[in-house]
Structures are given as structure tokens and as C-alpha cells.
Scaffold this active site. Sequence first.
Site, PDB file in Angstrom:
ATOM      1  N   HIS A   1      12.667 -39.293  -8.244  1.00 51.27           N
ATOM      2  CA  HIS A   1      11.870 -40.215  -9.060  1.00 51.27           C
ATOM      3  C   HIS A   1      12.185 -41.696  -8.820  1.00 51.27           C
ATOM      4  O   HIS A   1      12.292 -42.490  -9.751  1.00 51.27           O
ATOM      5  CB  HIS A   1      12.047 -39.883 -10.541  1.00 51.27           C
TER       6      HIS A   1
ATOM      7  N   HIS B   1       5.132 -39.223 -16.135  1.00 51.88           N
ATOM      8  CA  HIS B   1       6.015 -38.116 -16.511  1.00 51.88           C
ATOM      9  C   HIS B   1       5.927 -37.793 -18.007  1.00 51.88           C
ATOM     10  O   HIS B   1       6.954 -37.563 -18.660  1.00 51.88           O
ATOM     11  CB  HIS B   1       7.447 -38.465 -16.109  1.00 51.88           C
TER      12      HIS B   1
ATOM     13  N   GLU C   1       2.683 -33.300 -13.577  1.00 50.98           N
ATOM     14  CA  GLU C   1       2.820 -34.531 -12.793  1.00 50.98           C
ATOM     15  C   GLU C   1       1.953 -34.423 -11.547  1.00 50.98           C
ATOM     16  O   GLU C   1       2.272 -33.653 -10.635  1.00 50.98           O
ATOM     17  CB  GLU C   1       4.284 -34.740 -12.407  1.00 50.98           C
TER      18      GLU C   1
END
Length: 390
Positions: free
Chosen positions: A141, A215, A352
Site C-alpha cells: 500500500h 480501502h 479494493e
Amino acid sequence: MMTVGNLRRGSGLLLVGLSMVAMTACGPKTEAEARKQVTKRPFGQTAEGAAVELYTLTNQNGLEVAITNYGGAVVSIKAPDRNGNLADVVLGFDTLDGYLKEHPYFGSLIGRYGNRIGKGRFTLNGVAYVLARNNGENHLHGGLKGFDKVVWKPVEATAKDAQTLVLSYLSKDGEEGYPGNLSVTVTYSLNDANELRIDYAATTDKDTVVNLTNHSYFNLAGQGQGDILGHQVMTNADRFTPVDAGLIPTGELRSVEGTPFDFRKPTAIGARINQADQQLKLGRGYDHNFVLNRETEGLALAARVTEPGSGRVLEVLTTEPGLQFYTGNFLDGTIRGKGGKVYGQRYGFCLETQHFPDSPNKPSFPSTVLKPGQRYQSTTVYRFSTTAAR
Ligand code: GLA
């Protein structure tokens, strides 16, 4: 509280608040129309002293989405159930404080690369790039300070049919190890069809890799109201990308047929989640990228989730080729969220939208390379509705 945007702003009148019936240049404004607004209020300050705001977008049905420019995070989504009762259907925190501490990306914008890059490295044009390893030996991420931990610049904007918030961020050349100055714009818009649309755009001055997502953790029964195992999920995917022990795709696109990953017909999340399946064991549940079926370019249905108790339905549409279905397996009851709710394991699920994990190291996957002169563009829609009683 201050009104910063209003659908009717273009008419030359700035209408403030939820007044019953107001007049515009176009005539009387109904109560429903008067609900449409964007408000902002202070949300706090970062450790460096940057002021952060909370923006609330409301549509004519009263559906309300609050977003902070810290990490671009969706803080709350108040959506109606089948009887019209609103509940907040995403996990998060009441104050900025919660977002400033370590948290599992509640509602955040994720970049420069959403999901994992194996061993935190990749090669582009013969040059090896080394990224932070913030997830075991892998990069996750966007690294130690990803787009979820930066203050985005809010740009007030008006759109014809939606309440809109535009956030921009310049990710400098070398940030978290990535090449190129990346100029990113994310537009959140809420329309009267109860659709929260996220448009992502980016340009670069050097070849780089980009994979942006959001997210949000959903619980359509209401945040903190228990686990999500009874939600019925449909994913528009015949295949998924199996992973290794570090949750890095092996490169295989495996058929879901005959596996617990077959959600082509609506199935309860909990129906098979504890089966003795090697992939489920590796993810401690679902934490996998689904390869979306796609006949045409453009927005297509990726998933539909129904919560039988409330009747709330969430549909996800995207232009992306993949969808990470994550069932909050790492939540462990140590986080206290909004309204003091404790978030236990599987109290939320994420959908996602993305390019596949580790694409920079997987030449067979759709490319995530962005070059100067090109424009990265990606759109995802979260559409809320309800179904009739059981
Ligand atoms: C992503 C990952 C998960 C987990 C969460 C955050 O969805 O795929 O493995 O890291 O983020 O906890």
C-alpha cells in the site's frame, strides 16, 4: 459548519443549510433538493501542524458521505436500509487522532501502489528500484508513508449532477522509492442515484508504476454491529490470482470453479471461509485479487453485496481489471472505532478495485506502468440501494 458547495451554486445563489424551501433562480427548491450540499468543518491538526478538514457530501435522499483530506479517507457513509433508516456502513474513527495512529487503512486512499510488490523491488527500463518493506519482506500500500498518510489539497469544485470533492497530491520523485514526480487528483462525487463515484487521475514526469484504490471497510448492517459473515457476495469473476505465503500472486490465473472463491452466484461470506482450503489458510480468510470478467472497456459491475437483515445492497462498478476482496481477517478487537465500537475479526470487508498485486514484477499481468505524456485514469462507483424484505 459552512456550506462550500451546492448544486445550485452555478445559478449565482449560494444556498446555505438544510432550509425547508428556498428560492433559486430556477424557481422553488424542494426539501429534497435543499439537502444537496457539501459542508466542511475542521477535523484537527497533524503532528506537523497542518490543518485537516472533514467534508460532508449529502444527496437529495439524505445519503451522506464524510471524507477527510488526511489520507483522503472516507470517514463515514450513512446509507438507508429498506425502511429508510440511515446507518453508518463503514469502519473508521470519530476524530483525526484515530487516523494519525497506526490503523489498517480505514477508508483511506491508497498509493502510489495499492496492494503488494514482492520483496519491495522492481525493475523498470533496466533500472532497479528499491521500496520500503513494510509488510514482512514485501512492500504494501505505497510504503511507510503512503497516500493514506499524507495531507491532500482540497479543491472545491462544482459538478452538474453531484456533490463533489476534489483532492490533489504531488508525490515527489523518489518518494517511498518510486521514480517520477506524480501529480495525482482524486475526485469523490455523490449523486442522487446513491452512487459514490471515485475518479482517479495521475500524470508523471518519468516512467513509474501506479495503482490507486480506496480501502473502505464496509459493514452494511452498520459499523461495529458484528461480523460480516452473513453478507451475501457476488463477484463478477471466473478467476482469481492465488498467492504465496507472503500474499504475493504466484502468477497463475486460477479458475474459481469448485473452490471457495466461486462467488459467481451470491453466497454468504461465511459459508466457506473456514474451509480447509490452502488459499484461505494463507489469507486467514479472503484476501485475494479477483480477475474481473470484462467484455468491454469502461465501467462494469465487479461485485454486489447484500445484507439480508437491513436489506442494504452495495454494488461496485469499476474500470479496473481486478478486485481485492478482503474480509478484515487481521482485525482483532484491539481497535476502538466510531462511537466506541470495538472492531473484531471480520467486522468489515473491503472491495479494493485495482490492477493485480505485484504487477511490476509480473510481465503477464496488465501493466501498471505510467509514462510521461500519458494520463492514468481509473473510476470506481460504490452504488447503494436496498432489497425488499426477506
Ligand atoms: C489489504 C491487504 C491485507 C491487509 C489490509 C490491511 O487489503 O491485502 O492483507 O494488509 O490491506 O490490514
